[in-house]
Design an enzyme around this catalytic site. Structure first.
Site, PDB file in Angstrom:
ATOM      1  N   GLN A  12       0.803  -1.215   0.000  1.00  0.00           N
ATOM      2  CA  GLN A  12       0.000   0.000   0.000  1.00  0.00           C
ATOM      3  C   GLN A  12       0.842   1.272   0.000  1.00  0.00           C
ATOM      4  OE1 GLN A  12      -2.674  -1.785   3.304  1.00  0.00           O
ATOM      5  NE2 GLN A  12      -4.054  -0.452   2.165  1.00  0.00           N
TER       6      GLN A  12
ATOM      7  N   ARG B  39       3.908   0.138  12.920  1.00  0.00           N
ATOM      8  CA  ARG B  39       3.581  -1.167  12.371  1.00  0.00           C
ATOM      9  C   ARG B  39       3.697  -1.099  10.850  1.00  0.00           C
ATOM     10  NH1 ARG B  39      -2.045  -3.844  11.016  1.00  0.00           N
ATOM     11  NH2 ARG B  39      -1.185  -5.760  10.192  1.00  0.00           N
TER      12      ARG B  39
ATOM     13  N   HIS C  34       1.057  -9.224   4.575  1.00  0.00           N
ATOM     14  CA  HIS C  34      -0.110  -8.346   4.423  1.00  0.00           C
ATOM     15  C   HIS C  34      -0.538  -8.405   2.950  1.00  0.00           C
ATOM     16  CE1 HIS C  34      -2.280  -4.765   6.442  1.00  0.00           C
ATOM     17  NE2 HIS C  34      -2.877  -4.941   5.267  1.00  0.00           N
TER      18      HIS C  34
ATOM     19  N   ASN D 253      -1.806 -10.860   8.367  1.00  0.00           N
ATOM     20  CA  ASN D 253      -2.809  -9.821   8.540  1.00  0.00           C
ATOM     21  C   ASN D 253      -4.144 -10.288   7.962  1.00  0.00           C
ATOM     22  OD1 ASN D 253      -3.537  -6.856   9.051  1.00  0.00           O
ATOM     23  ND2 ASN D 253      -4.184  -7.139   6.930  1.00  0.00           N
ATOM     24  N   GLU D 254      -5.154 -10.403   8.826  1.00  0.00           N
ATOM     25  CA  GLU D 254      -6.537 -10.618   8.390  1.00  0.00           C
ATOM     26  C   GLU D 254      -6.730 -11.790   7.421  1.00  0.00           C
ATOM     27  OE1 GLU D 254      -7.999  -6.889   6.917  1.00  0.00           O
ATOM     28  OE2 GLU D 254      -7.933  -5.966   8.894  1.00  0.00           O
TER      29      GLU D 254
ATOM     30  N   ASN E 207      -7.764  -6.135  14.441  1.00  0.00           N
ATOM     31  CA  ASN E 207      -8.040  -5.044  13.501  1.00  0.00           C
ATOM     32  C   ASN E 207      -9.544  -4.837  13.505  1.00  0.00           C
ATOM     33  OD1 ASN E 207      -5.353  -5.163  12.801  1.00  0.00           O
ATOM     34  ND2 ASN E 207      -5.702  -5.842  10.697  1.00  0.00           N
TER      35      ASN E 207
ATOM     36  N   TYR F 164     -12.908  -1.916  12.788  1.00  0.00           N
ATOM     37  CA  TYR F 164     -13.268  -0.615  12.220  1.00  0.00           C
ATOM     38  C   TYR F 164     -14.683  -0.172  12.540  1.00  0.00           C
ATOM     39  CZ  TYR F 164      -8.976  -0.617   9.453  1.00  0.00           C
ATOM     40  OH  TYR F 164      -7.655  -0.597   9.077  1.00  0.00           O
TER      41      TYR F 164
ATOM     42  N   GLU G  13      -5.057  -2.347  14.181  1.00  0.00           N
ATOM     43  CA  GLU G  13      -5.650  -1.421  13.201  1.00  0.00           C
ATOM     44  C   GLU G  13      -6.992  -0.928  13.703  1.00  0.00           C
ATOM     45  OE1 GLU G  13      -6.191  -2.640   9.085  1.00  0.00           O
ATOM     46  OE2 GLU G  13      -4.189  -3.543   9.080  1.00  0.00           O
TER      47      GLU G  13
ATOM     48  N   TRP H  45      -5.048   3.045  11.832  1.00  0.00           N
ATOM     49  CA  TRP H  45      -4.772   2.853  10.416  1.00  0.00           C
ATOM     50  C   TRP H  45      -5.249   4.093   9.706  1.00  0.00           C
ATOM     51  CZ3 TRP H  45      -2.269  -0.735   7.535  1.00  0.00           C
ATOM     52  CH2 TRP H  45      -2.408  -0.601   6.129  1.00  0.00           C
TER      53      TRP H  45
ATOM     54  N   GLU I 147      -5.499   1.923  -1.414  1.00  0.00           N
ATOM     55  CA  GLU I 147      -6.547   1.250  -0.658  1.00  0.00           C
ATOM     56  C   GLU I 147      -7.108   0.067  -1.480  1.00  0.00           C
ATOM     57  OE1 GLU I 147      -7.401   1.010   2.333  1.00  0.00           O
ATOM     58  OE2 GLU I 147      -9.397   0.152   2.152  1.00  0.00           O
ATOM     59  N   TRP I 148      -6.216  -0.820  -1.899  1.00  0.00           N
ATOM     60  CA  TRP I 148      -6.571  -2.056  -2.577  1.00  0.00           C
ATOM     61  C   TRP I 148      -7.524  -1.809  -3.752  1.00  0.00           C
ATOM     62  CZ3 TRP I 148      -2.795  -4.884  -1.022  1.00  0.00           C
ATOM     63  CH2 TRP I 148      -2.340  -4.808   0.288  1.00  0.00           C
TER      64      TRP I 148
END
Ligand code: GBH
Length: 486
Positions: free
Chosen positions: A21, A78, A124, A170-171, A310, A312, A376, A426, A433-434
């Site tokens: 990213q 991180r 990630h 990650n995730e 993580n 949100y 995150e 984050w 952003e992907w």
């Protein structure tokens, strides 16, 4: 008035990023391709066809970035390592790239010199493309577990003298579901033939998840056996997962909220921390859920030193729907009376709801009983991408998001007794952003993609000040010069 308790000095707070990213320089210094290179260059996969070729140019600007982190006065940073910079082709018999090792080694040294603790994610989402082409990447258990472990071992060997905080993956939910179920992330496999030429969404995500868990657990075993005795670090996995509130008080919606948690979180957390799969998943999937052998269960159970979180948002959970990746539960932000849960972010899946953060911290603490590292948490302000810089840096909605989140964090620690060790908003920078390209900004630092100049937003200043006021400071440490920030 009673003295307000302060977060201990060793509470870790800082900002987070991920290699693909931010780095750019995708064909520099021997880096191999990752699945995100090809995926993001495939027409129709990302917003406006954007890719990670430049991103925030941090592979070149890393010294300036660390200088800014230092100016922010944060305790930790991180970031993730790009597997294909360390081993360009990815595999255990493929050559290691000294320039890749040197890059991250220099980053780590520079961070330590600035008094910033490195918090390192090994994976990630940027799998070396070659491993995908060679044998199917995460789909191939016999190969990927060994290749991931080999990569992790090289990282422990090269950086473990200085890195004491490791995150394996990650995730994994996102890797399995978005990459092999919905096909919206690399490698973009799914059953919908309008979207993808290959893939089976009914089986592959569950297989990929199985292999991710085994890869994670095997790397942790290597760390604990070969490195931890001398390096003395912590290692664990970090999981995405949002809080789930029943849409109403009906028994089916109360059950739905738990089912959603079971698949969003329990799919990984129950095996890793408790040593079993949630009943709801077994019922829902039958023999499509790959089981572990007794030896594998012994490896998997207890394979994380902490709970990496993580998170949100919060969903209102409604029974029904056929989305197995949400436990056959529908999500909404609109309550039965027509009101919204919170403030809408730039992305459809995110609204503010600080109470949910506090509830999730309590749920995870009670269920998994390990210290929690929040790795995150963040918000994308609606319309921020189209504002002039001087307006975008006044990111009011993000400040309010973090005001609520820090209050929830504080209350969870000091009113509810939850053991929380870190908080990483984050993200340090606006970044790639992907699938949403550069249209969605999560940074506390604005990036002008034309000049690559960085501009601290109000949210960065809010967080710096909050931690300054709520954490015990080192004797003699000085207040970061907020007014002197660019
Ligand atoms: C994090 O994931 C990532 O770790 C980070 O790289 C990313 O930049 C950041 O979020 C912001 O997005 O139903 O297909 O719309 C957050 C967890 C879980 C959020 C899946 C989006 C819905 C996907 N993500 N969720 S979809």
């Amino acid at each position: 008035m009673a003295m307000q308790k302060k977060l201990p000095r060793d509470f870790i707070w800082g900002f987070a990023t991920a290699s693909f990213q931010i780095e750019g320089s995708v064909d520099v210094d021997g880096r191999g391709k990752s699945i995100w290179d090809d995926f993001s260059r495939t027409p129709g996969k990302t917003l406006d066809g954007k890719n990670g070729d430049v991103a925030t140019d941090s592979y070149r600007l890393w010294r300036e970035d660390i200088a800014l982190l230092k100016q922010y006065g944060i305790r930790a940073y991180r970031f993730s390592i790009a597997w294909s910079r360390i081993i360009p082709l990815g595999g255990r018999n493929d050559p290691v790239n000294p320039k890749g090792i040197k890059f991250y080694s220099d980053v780590i040294d520079e961070l330590l010199k600035a008094g910033i603790t490195p918090f390192v994610t090994l994976y990630h989402w940027d799998l070396p493309q070659e491993l995908h082409d060679r044998y199917g990447g995460w789909l191939n258990k016999d190969e990927i577990v060994q290749d991931y472990v080999n990569y992790a071992r090289i990282c422990f060997q090269s950086f473990g003298d200085r890195v004491k905080h490791w995150l394996t993956l990650n995730e994994p939910w996102c890797v399995a579901v978005l990459g092999y179920g919905r096909g919206v992330f690399a490698p973009g496999r799914c059953s919908d033939r309008n979207r993808s030429q290959e893939g089976d969404s009914s089986t592959e995500p569950w297989i990929v998840a199985h292999n991710l868990i085994l890869s994670h657990a095997s790397a942790v075993k290597v760390y604990r056996d070969e490195f931890k005795p001398t390096q003395q670090g912590q290692i664990g996995i970090t999981l995405n997962g949002d809080w789930e509130v029943p849409y109403d008080n009906s028994p089916e919606n109360i059950a739905a909220a738990q089912q959603a948690l079971d698949v969003a979180i329990g799919w990984y957390a129950d095996p890793v921390y408790l040593g079993f799969y949630p009943d709801h998943m077994k019922k829902m999937l039958g023999n499509r859920l790959p089981d572990f052998t007794p030896e594998e269960w012994a490896l998997v159970k207890g394979s994380s030193d902490f709970y990496g979180m993580n998170t949100y948002t919060t969903n209102l959970a409604k029974a029904g729907g056929s989305d197995e990746f949400q436990g056959n539960v529908d999500y909404t932000f609109t309550r039965a009376d027509g009101t919204e849960l919170g403030t809408q972010a730039h992305c459809s899946w995110l609204q503010t709801y600080p109470e949910g953060f506090r509830a999730l911290l309590n749920y995870v603490w009670k269920r998994y009983k390990l210290p929690i590292y929040v790795t995150e948490n963040g918000f994308a302000v609606k319309g921020e991408d189209s504002l002039p810089i001087e307006e975008a840096i006044k990111d009011h909605d993000r400040v309010e998001y973090f005001r609520g989140a820090t209050e929830s964090l504080y209350k969870a620690m000091y009113e509810d007794g939850v053991d929380i060790r870190s908080y990483f908003p984050w993200s340090f920078l606006d970044n790639f952003e992907w699938a949403d390209g550069y249209g969605t900004r999560f940074g506390v630092t604005y990036v002008d993609y034309k000049t690559q100049k960085r501009y601290p937003k109000e949210s960065a200043k809010f967080l710096i000040k909050w931690f300054r006021e709520h954490q015990e400071q080192e004797p003699g440490s000085t207040t970061p010069l907020l007014s002197a920030l660019p």
